[in-house]
Design a protein around this motif. Structure first.
Motif, PDB file in Angstrom:
ATOM      1  N   PHE A  64       0.833  -1.195   0.000  1.00  0.00           N
ATOM      2  CA  PHE A  64       0.000   0.000   0.000  1.00  0.00           C
ATOM      3  C   PHE A  64       0.874   1.254   0.000  1.00  0.00           C
ATOM      4  CE2 PHE A  64      -3.163   2.911   1.937  1.00  0.00           C
ATOM      5  CZ  PHE A  64      -4.156   2.755   0.992  1.00  0.00           C
ATOM      6  N   ALA A  65       1.972   1.258   0.742  1.00  0.00           N
ATOM      7  CA  ALA A  65       2.910   2.385   0.751  1.00  0.00           C
ATOM      8  C   ALA A  65       3.595   2.526  -0.607  1.00  0.00           C
ATOM      9  CB  ALA A  65       3.945   2.204   1.856  1.00  0.00           C
ATOM     10  N   ILE A  66       3.938   1.402  -1.224  1.00  0.00           N
ATOM     11  CA  ILE A  66       4.529   1.441  -2.567  1.00  0.00           C
ATOM     12  C   ILE A  66       3.543   2.038  -3.557  1.00  0.00           C
ATOM     13  CG2 ILE A  66       5.378   0.002  -4.462  1.00  0.00           C
ATOM     14  CD1 ILE A  66       6.540  -1.880  -2.308  1.00  0.00           C
ATOM     15  N   LEU A 105       6.425  15.406  -3.979  1.00  0.00           N
ATOM     16  CA  LEU A 105       7.310  14.816  -2.979  1.00  0.00           C
ATOM     17  C   LEU A 105       6.690  14.906  -1.583  1.00  0.00           C
ATOM     18  CD1 LEU A 105      10.087  13.532  -2.402  1.00  0.00           C
ATOM     19  CD2 LEU A 105      10.949  15.844  -2.042  1.00  0.00           C
ATOM     20  N   ALA A 106       6.107  16.051  -1.257  1.00  0.00           N
ATOM     21  CA  ALA A 106       5.487  16.221   0.059  1.00  0.00           C
ATOM     22  C   ALA A 106       4.308  15.270   0.243  1.00  0.00           C
ATOM     23  CB  ALA A 106       5.034  17.672   0.242  1.00  0.00           C
ATOM     24  N   VAL A 107       3.445  15.178  -0.764  1.00  0.00           N
ATOM     25  CA  VAL A 107       2.288  14.281  -0.674  1.00  0.00           C
ATOM     26  C   VAL A 107       2.753  12.832  -0.562  1.00  0.00           C
ATOM     27  CG1 VAL A 107       0.339  13.354  -2.004  1.00  0.00           C
ATOM     28  CG2 VAL A 107       0.655  15.805  -1.832  1.00  0.00           C
ATOM     29  N   GLY A 108       3.730  12.453  -1.379  1.00  0.00           N
ATOM     30  CA  GLY A 108       4.248  11.090  -1.336  1.00  0.00           C
ATOM     31  C   GLY A 108       4.879  10.745   0.000  1.00  0.00           C
ATOM     32  N   LEU A 109       5.701  11.652   0.526  1.00  0.00           N
ATOM     33  CA  LEU A 109       6.361  11.389   1.810  1.00  0.00           C
ATOM     34  C   LEU A 109       5.366  11.304   2.960  1.00  0.00           C
ATOM     35  CD1 LEU A 109       9.637  13.512   1.726  1.00  0.00           C
ATOM     36  CD2 LEU A 109       9.412  11.040   1.839  1.00  0.00           C
ATOM     37  N   VAL A 112       3.420   7.916   2.522  1.00  0.00           N
ATOM     38  CA  VAL A 112       4.237   6.723   2.770  1.00  0.00           C
ATOM     39  C   VAL A 112       4.643   6.638   4.240  1.00  0.00           C
ATOM     40  CG1 VAL A 112       6.469   5.656   2.257  1.00  0.00           C
ATOM     41  CG2 VAL A 112       5.044   6.496   0.400  1.00  0.00           C
ATOM     42  N   VAL A 113       5.055   7.752   4.833  1.00  0.00           N
ATOM     43  CA  VAL A 113       5.443   7.735   6.241  1.00  0.00           C
ATOM     44  C   VAL A 113       4.248   7.390   7.119  1.00  0.00           C
ATOM     45  CG1 VAL A 113       6.229   9.212   8.152  1.00  0.00           C
ATOM     46  CG2 VAL A 113       7.436   9.244   5.976  1.00  0.00           C
ATOM     47  N   LYS A 117       4.183   4.134   9.370  1.00  0.00           N
ATOM     48  CA  LYS A 117       4.002   4.303  10.820  1.00  0.00           C
ATOM     49  C   LYS A 117       2.967   3.305  11.330  1.00  0.00           C
ATOM     50  CE  LYS A 117       2.708   7.675  14.307  1.00  0.00           C
ATOM     51  NZ  LYS A 117       1.497   7.105  14.842  1.00  0.00           N
ATOM     52  N   ILE A 118       1.887   3.130  10.571  1.00  0.00           N
ATOM     53  CA  ILE A 118       0.875   2.153  10.971  1.00  0.00           C
ATOM     54  C   ILE A 118       1.452   0.741  10.924  1.00  0.00           C
ATOM     55  CG2 ILE A 118      -1.316   1.099  10.298  1.00  0.00           C
ATOM     56  CD1 ILE A 118      -2.217   3.852   9.354  1.00  0.00           C
ATOM     57  N   VAL A 119       2.244   0.451   9.893  1.00  0.00           N
ATOM     58  CA  VAL A 119       2.805  -0.889   9.739  1.00  0.00           C
ATOM     59  C   VAL A 119       3.768  -1.221  10.884  1.00  0.00           C
ATOM     60  CG1 VAL A 119       4.309  -2.333   8.309  1.00  0.00           C
ATOM     61  CG2 VAL A 119       2.531  -0.965   7.238  1.00  0.00           C
ATOM     62  N   PHE A 120       4.667  -0.298  11.199  1.00  0.00           N
ATOM     63  CA  PHE A 120       5.722  -0.636  12.150  1.00  0.00           C
ATOM     64  C   PHE A 120       5.442  -0.228  13.591  1.00  0.00           C
ATOM     65  CE2 PHE A 120       8.035  -0.491   8.060  1.00  0.00           C
ATOM     66  CZ  PHE A 120       8.441  -1.814   8.046  1.00  0.00           C
ATOM     67  N   TRP A 121       4.558   0.761  13.803  1.00  0.00           N
ATOM     68  CA  TRP A 121       4.312   1.221  15.165  1.00  0.00           C
ATOM     69  C   TRP A 121       2.835   1.163  15.583  1.00  0.00           C
ATOM     70  CZ3 TRP A 121       7.733   4.054  12.008  1.00  0.00           C
ATOM     71  CH2 TRP A 121       9.069   3.878  12.344  1.00  0.00           C
ATOM     72  N   GLY A 122       1.994   0.601  14.715  1.00  0.00           N
ATOM     73  CA  GLY A 122       0.581   0.418  15.062  1.00  0.00           C
ATOM     74  C   GLY A 122      -0.227   1.605  14.998  1.00  0.00           C
TER      75      GLY A 122
END
Length: 122
Positions: A64-66, A105-109, A112-113, A117-122
């Motif tokens: 989904f981030a990709i 770039l701003a929208v993408g970052l 994706v971040v 964040k949801i994937v790695f920190w819930g």
């Protein structure tokens, strides 16, 4: 009067590269959008906890981030084409191209971040 293609339309190598990248990112968007449709159908009617739970799974969240990154890249290239076609003044053209690149770039970052964040920190 016939316009000079070299002076009016820019670098032909860059145009070919943009054309190829636009088509490549478009095809990958189709594949990833099918994945997105699956996620939306799967989460229809579910609550926030279920959405976070599904996106928290790395096998779902990372693709989904990709997808988000590829869509932002595709958006930048597409808007560059529109700017090149409709903005004729060179100085304004460069400014709008830079603003377009910054916005994409701003929208993408941010997207994706947020997903990572949801994937790695819930």
């Amino acid at each position: 009067m016939i316009a000079n293609p070299k002076s009016k339309y820019g670098n032909p190598k860059a145009a070919t590269r943009h054309f190829f990248l636009q088509r490549l990112s478009g095809v990958s968007n189709i594949v990833f959008t099918l994945f997105l449709v699956f996620i939306v159908v799967r989460l229809a009617g579910e609550g926030r906890a279920d959405v976070v739970g599904l996106l928290g799974n790395p096998l779902v969240g990372i693709p989904f981030a990709i997808l988000f990154a590829i869509v932002a890249f595709h958006m930048r290239i597409g808007m560059n084409e529109v700017i090149e076609d409709y903005v004729s003044e060179e100085r304004t053209n460069r400014l709008t191209m830079a603003l377009n690149a910054f916005f994409a770039l701003a929208v993408g970052l941010v997207g994706v971040v947020s997903i990572l964040k949801i994937v790695f920190w819930g």
